[in-house]
Design a protein around this motif. Structure first.
Motif, PDB file in Angstrom:
ATOM      1  N   VAL A 194       0.860  -1.179   0.000  1.00  0.00           N
ATOM      2  CA  VAL A 194       0.000   0.000   0.000  1.00  0.00           C
ATOM      3  C   VAL A 194       0.899   1.233   0.000  1.00  0.00           C
ATOM      4  O   VAL A 194       1.890   1.288   0.711  1.00  0.00           O
ATOM      5  N   THR A 199       1.206   5.416   0.563  1.00  0.00           N
ATOM      6  CA  THR A 199       0.554   6.573   1.176  1.00  0.00           C
ATOM      7  C   THR A 199       0.721   7.781   0.267  1.00  0.00           C
ATOM      8  O   THR A 199       1.578   7.799  -0.613  1.00  0.00           O
ATOM      9  N   ASP A 200      -0.098   8.804   0.504  1.00  0.00           N
ATOM     10  CA  ASP A 200      -0.093   9.995  -0.359  1.00  0.00           C
ATOM     11  C   ASP A 200       1.253  10.701  -0.402  1.00  0.00           C
ATOM     12  O   ASP A 200       1.563  11.387  -1.363  1.00  0.00           O
ATOM     13  N   GLU A 224      -6.196   0.436 -15.132  1.00  0.00           N
ATOM     14  CA  GLU A 224      -6.561   1.085 -13.874  1.00  0.00           C
ATOM     15  C   GLU A 224      -5.548   0.784 -12.776  1.00  0.00           C
ATOM     16  O   GLU A 224      -5.199   1.657 -11.988  1.00  0.00           O
ATOM     17  N   PHE A 225      -5.062  -0.455 -12.724  1.00  0.00           N
ATOM     18  CA  PHE A 225      -4.089  -0.844 -11.700  1.00  0.00           C
ATOM     19  C   PHE A 225      -2.835   0.029 -11.754  1.00  0.00           C
ATOM     20  O   PHE A 225      -2.311   0.437 -10.725  1.00  0.00           O
ATOM     21  N   LYS A 248      -2.433   3.065 -12.613  1.00  0.00           N
ATOM     22  CA  LYS A 248      -2.615   4.469 -12.213  1.00  0.00           C
ATOM     23  C   LYS A 248      -2.030   4.746 -10.828  1.00  0.00           C
ATOM     24  O   LYS A 248      -1.363   5.753 -10.634  1.00  0.00           O
ATOM     25  N   GLU A 249      -2.296   3.863  -9.872  1.00  0.00           N
ATOM     26  CA  GLU A 249      -1.840   4.094  -8.493  1.00  0.00           C
ATOM     27  C   GLU A 249      -0.313   4.143  -8.397  1.00  0.00           C
ATOM     28  O   GLU A 249       0.237   5.126  -7.893  1.00  0.00           O
ATOM     29  N   PRO A 250       0.415   3.115  -8.859  1.00  0.00           N
ATOM     30  CA  PRO A 250       1.873   3.225  -8.749  1.00  0.00           C
ATOM     31  C   PRO A 250       2.441   4.401  -9.556  1.00  0.00           C
ATOM     32  O   PRO A 250       3.374   5.056  -9.106  1.00  0.00           O
ATOM     33  N   ASN A 310       1.075   7.257 -10.040  1.00  0.00           N
ATOM     34  CA  ASN A 310       0.850   8.485  -9.263  1.00  0.00           C
ATOM     35  C   ASN A 310       1.949   8.701  -8.234  1.00  0.00           C
ATOM     36  O   ASN A 310       2.146   9.811  -7.758  1.00  0.00           O
ATOM     37  N   HIS A 311       2.657   7.639  -7.875  1.00  0.00           N
ATOM     38  CA  HIS A 311       3.723   7.707  -6.880  1.00  0.00           C
ATOM     39  C   HIS A 311       5.115   7.662  -7.503  1.00  0.00           C
ATOM     40  O   HIS A 311       6.104   7.621  -6.787  1.00  0.00           O
ATOM     41  N   HIS A 325      -0.394   5.455 -20.737  1.00  0.00           N
ATOM     42  CA  HIS A 325      -0.217   6.232 -19.507  1.00  0.00           C
ATOM     43  C   HIS A 325       0.765   7.388 -19.704  1.00  0.00           C
ATOM     44  O   HIS A 325       1.117   8.065 -18.732  1.00  0.00           O
TER      45      HIS A 325
END
Length: 126
Positions: free
Chosen positions: A11, A13-14, A35-36, A38-40, A42-43, A96
């Motif tokens: 997980v 964090t922001d 979609e998966f 996108k989260e990594p 963003n970091h 992306h």
């Protein structure tokens, strides 16, 4: 187990941003790979690097229909719900907005079997 100085994250964090993110032998198990990612991503810091590695289970995409009919390729349901080619993995990353640095295939020994993998190295440029 990761080597010293490398962290495995379940997980994010922001406040966490990374110069390098590696996702190996995960994308073939994800129900929505676009979609998966996108989260990594963003970091991933601007100018940061992404490494993806997936198994190459379809070596001749231009003959996939014939290969499935003949039984050369099995597309049944198992834990790999996505099958990639170098081109499809590139398209996923390009969608992306990343720049592809290198994509290659290689036979590796996983100790329990030898398999061909696709390795992709990309960079986030804003």
């Amino acid at each position: 187990k990761p080597v010293k100085g490398v962290a495995r994250k379940q997980v994010l964090t922001d406040s966490e941003y990374y110069d390098y993110i590696q996702i190996a032998h995960v994308m073939e198990h994800i129900s929505n790979p676009f979609e998966f990612l996108k989260e990594p991503l963003n970091h991933l810091k601007n100018e940061g690097y992404l490494y993806l590695e997936v198994p190459l289970e379809i070596e001749n995409p231009e003959s996939i229909i014939e290969d499935v009919i003949s039984g050369k390729v099995y597309l049944g349901v198992h834990e790999h719900i996505n099958k990639y080619t170098p081109n499809s993995l590139c398209k996923l990353v390009l969608a992306h907005g990343l720049i592809i640095i290198d994509v290659t295939t290689e036979v590796i020994d996983l100790k329990w079997c030898k398999c061909t993998v696709i390795r992709l190295f990309a960079r986030k440029i804003s």
